[in-house]
Motif scaffolding. Sequence first.
Motif, mmCIF file in Angstrom:
data_model
loop_
_atom_site.group_PDB
_atom_site.id
_atom_site.type_symbol
_atom_site.label_atom_id
_atom_site.label_comp_id
_atom_site.label_asym_id
_atom_site.label_seq_id
_atom_site.Cartn_x
_atom_site.Cartn_y
_atom_site.Cartn_z
ATOM 1 N N LEU A 65 0.820 -1.215 0.000
ATOM 2 C CA LEU A 65 0.000 0.000 0.000
ATOM 3 C C LEU A 65 0.855 1.267 0.000
ATOM 4 C CD1 LEU A 65 -2.891 -0.981 2.437
ATOM 5 C CD2 LEU A 65 -3.057 -0.548 -0.028
ATOM 6 N N LYS A 66 2.037 1.192 0.594
ATOM 7 C CA LYS A 66 2.921 2.361 0.601
ATOM 8 C C LYS A 66 3.271 2.800 -0.818
ATOM 9 C CE LYS A 66 6.279 0.823 3.281
ATOM 10 N NZ LYS A 66 7.442 0.798 4.196
ATOM 11 N N GLY A 67 3.383 1.835 -1.721
ATOM 12 C CA GLY A 67 3.655 2.168 -3.115
ATOM 13 C C GLY A 67 2.388 2.435 -3.901
ATOM 14 N N LEU A 68 1.333 1.680 -3.588
ATOM 15 C CA LEU A 68 0.090 1.782 -4.354
ATOM 16 C C LEU A 68 -0.654 3.091 -4.126
ATOM 17 C CD1 LEU A 68 -2.050 0.410 -6.169
ATOM 18 C CD2 LEU A 68 -3.046 -0.566 -4.082
ATOM 19 N N ILE A 69 -0.738 3.532 -2.878
ATOM 20 C CA ILE A 69 -1.567 4.695 -2.549
ATOM 21 C C ILE A 69 -1.147 5.965 -3.290
ATOM 22 C CG2 ILE A 69 -2.147 6.297 -0.673
ATOM 23 C CD1 ILE A 69 -2.394 3.839 1.156
ATOM 24 N N PRO A 70 0.132 6.381 -3.256
ATOM 25 C CA PRO A 70 0.473 7.622 -3.964
ATOM 26 C C PRO A 70 0.259 7.528 -5.469
ATOM 27 C CG PRO A 70 2.449 6.546 -3.093
ATOM 28 C CD PRO A 70 1.281 5.845 -2.507
ATOM 29 N N VAL A 71 0.547 6.378 -6.058
ATOM 30 C CA VAL A 71 0.345 6.210 -7.499
ATOM 31 C C VAL A 71 -1.143 6.255 -7.833
ATOM 32 C CG1 VAL A 71 0.564 4.584 -9.427
ATOM 33 C CG2 VAL A 71 2.494 4.944 -7.870
ATOM 34 N N ALA A 72 -1.954 5.560 -7.031
ATOM 35 C CA ALA A 72 -3.403 5.537 -7.274
ATOM 36 C C ALA A 72 -4.018 6.920 -7.110
ATOM 37 C CB ALA A 72 -4.069 4.548 -6.321
ATOM 38 N N LEU A 73 -3.596 7.651 -6.081
ATOM 39 C CA LEU A 73 -4.130 8.995 -5.863
ATOM 40 C C LEU A 73 -3.743 9.934 -6.999
ATOM 41 C CD1 LEU A 73 -3.555 9.469 -2.019
ATOM 42 C CD2 LEU A 73 -5.719 9.096 -3.209
ATOM 43 N N PHE A 74 -2.509 9.805 -7.469
ATOM 44 C CA PHE A 74 -2.071 10.657 -8.578
ATOM 45 C C PHE A 74 -2.872 10.351 -9.840
ATOM 46 C CE2 PHE A 74 0.620 11.604 -12.253
ATOM 47 C CZ PHE A 74 0.911 12.936 -12.017
ATOM 48 N N LEU A 75 -3.061 9.082 -10.129
ATOM 49 C CA LEU A 75 -3.834 8.704 -11.313
ATOM 50 C C LEU A 75 -5.296 9.140 -11.200
ATOM 51 C CD1 LEU A 75 -2.465 5.108 -11.994
ATOM 52 C CD2 LEU A 75 -2.061 7.152 -13.368
ATOM 53 N N THR A 76 -5.809 9.150 -9.982
ATOM 54 C CA THR A 76 -7.215 9.502 -9.765
ATOM 55 C C THR A 76 -7.466 10.996 -9.844
ATOM 56 O OG1 THR A 76 -7.528 7.572 -8.340
ATOM 57 C CG2 THR A 76 -9.161 9.329 -8.167
ATOM 58 N N PHE A 77 -6.582 11.785 -9.244
ATOM 59 C CA PHE A 77 -6.873 13.209 -9.076
ATOM 60 C C PHE A 77 -6.072 14.136 -9.989
ATOM 61 C CE2 PHE A 77 -8.018 11.326 -4.940
ATOM 62 C CZ PHE A 77 -9.359 11.695 -4.920
ATOM 63 N N SER A 78 -5.015 13.658 -10.598
ATOM 64 C CA SER A 78 -4.226 14.537 -11.452
ATOM 65 C C SER A 78 -4.889 14.697 -12.813
ATOM 66 C CB SER A 78 -2.810 13.985 -11.636
ATOM 67 O OG SER A 78 -2.097 14.790 -12.554
ATOM 68 N N THR A 79 -5.020 15.952 -13.238
ATOM 69 C CA THR A 79 -5.564 16.242 -14.572
ATOM 70 C C THR A 79 -4.500 16.865 -15.465
ATOM 71 O OG1 THR A 79 -6.332 18.412 -13.819
ATOM 72 C CG2 THR A 79 -7.896 16.585 -13.690
ATOM 73 N N SER A 80 -3.284 16.961 -14.934
ATOM 74 C CA SER A 80 -2.209 17.607 -15.691
ATOM 75 C C SER A 80 -1.440 16.587 -16.517
ATOM 76 C CB SER A 80 -1.242 18.316 -14.734
ATOM 77 O OG SER A 80 -0.116 18.803 -15.445
ATOM 78 N N LEU A 81 -1.279 16.877 -17.801
ATOM 79 C CA LEU A 81 -0.470 16.038 -18.682
ATOM 80 C C LEU A 81 0.862 16.704 -19.000
ATOM 81 C CD1 LEU A 81 -3.247 14.854 -21.177
ATOM 82 C CD2 LEU A 81 -2.357 13.638 -19.189
ATOM 83 N N ALA A 82 1.158 17.780 -18.268
ATOM 84 C CA ALA A 82 2.375 18.542 -18.561
ATOM 85 C C ALA A 82 3.629 17.727 -18.266
ATOM 86 C CB ALA A 82 2.393 19.838 -17.752
ATOM 87 N N ASN A 83 3.542 16.844 -17.262
ATOM 88 C CA ASN A 83 4.702 16.025 -16.907
ATOM 89 C C ASN A 83 4.233 14.604 -16.628
ATOM 90 O OD1 ASN A 83 7.104 14.955 -16.095
ATOM 91 N ND2 ASN A 83 7.446 16.362 -14.401
ATOM 92 N N PRO A 84 3.966 13.829 -17.685
ATOM 93 C CA PRO A 84 3.435 12.470 -17.489
ATOM 94 C C PRO A 84 4.394 11.540 -16.780
ATOM 95 C CG PRO A 84 4.070 12.818 -19.775
ATOM 96 C CD PRO A 84 4.160 14.155 -19.106
ATOM 97 N N ASN A 85 5.692 11.885 -16.750
ATOM 98 C CA ASN A 85 6.670 11.014 -16.105
ATOM 99 C C ASN A 85 6.750 11.222 -14.598
ATOM 100 O OD1 ASN A 85 7.403 9.834 -18.551
ATOM 101 N ND2 ASN A 85 8.916 11.423 -18.966
ATOM 102 N N PHE A 86 5.980 12.168 -14.073
ATOM 103 C CA PHE A 86 6.012 12.426 -12.627
ATOM 104 C C PHE A 86 5.555 11.208 -11.838
ATOM 105 C CE2 PHE A 86 4.173 14.201 -8.671
ATOM 106 C CZ PHE A 86 5.330 14.746 -8.143
#
Length: 197
Positions: A65-86
């Motif tokens: 979960l330590k790895g999953l949570i930040p990635v899942a939250l970013f995929l869910t709430f980020s609408t910016s495509l300016a830096n897809p490698n973030f």
Amino acid sequence: MTLELKIVLLVLTYLLGSIPFGYLLIKFSTGKNILKHGSGNIGSTNVRRVAGKKMSIVTQLLDMLKGLIPVALFLTFSTSLANPNFIFMLALVAIIGHDFSLFLKFKGGKGVNTTLGASVLIAPYSVFISVAIYFIVKWRFKYVSMGSIALAIAMPIVELILHEITPTFFYLAFSSVLIILRHQKNMIRLLNGTESC
């Protein structure tokens, strides 16, 4: 997404990754310092040696979960495509937090479960195929460490076969190198025939 927000997210992700669940669970349930027992590692394999299978499973899930949570939250709430490698930076910072925990004077685990958690939404096919390889190797040779090393080697190779060279391949390659480096002592024990199952 502003630079300041990115920095805040990376710091929070590192702190989340740094939470040493294996250490804390053993400390609260048995009073023992896991760093001084078994292999001295805070991961689920050593937790199993010290406190049994159930506590090991809990540790494994929390580390994932330590790895999953930040990635899942970013995929869910980020609408910016300016830096897809973030997203790769977030995943790596979570893994580095686990491997080099701020709360344990930069000691930590070997990163397998946190890598799987961070990577499963980024490269699901590569992760699931590599996990299958892990279980095959572990079943055949009986060593968790050998299965983990095989998993680490497999992830970027499978990604390369499926999708050729992409940023995801480089992320998985870097993650795999971290896992292998964290297993140096295991590899020496495997070669010497002194490794524990």
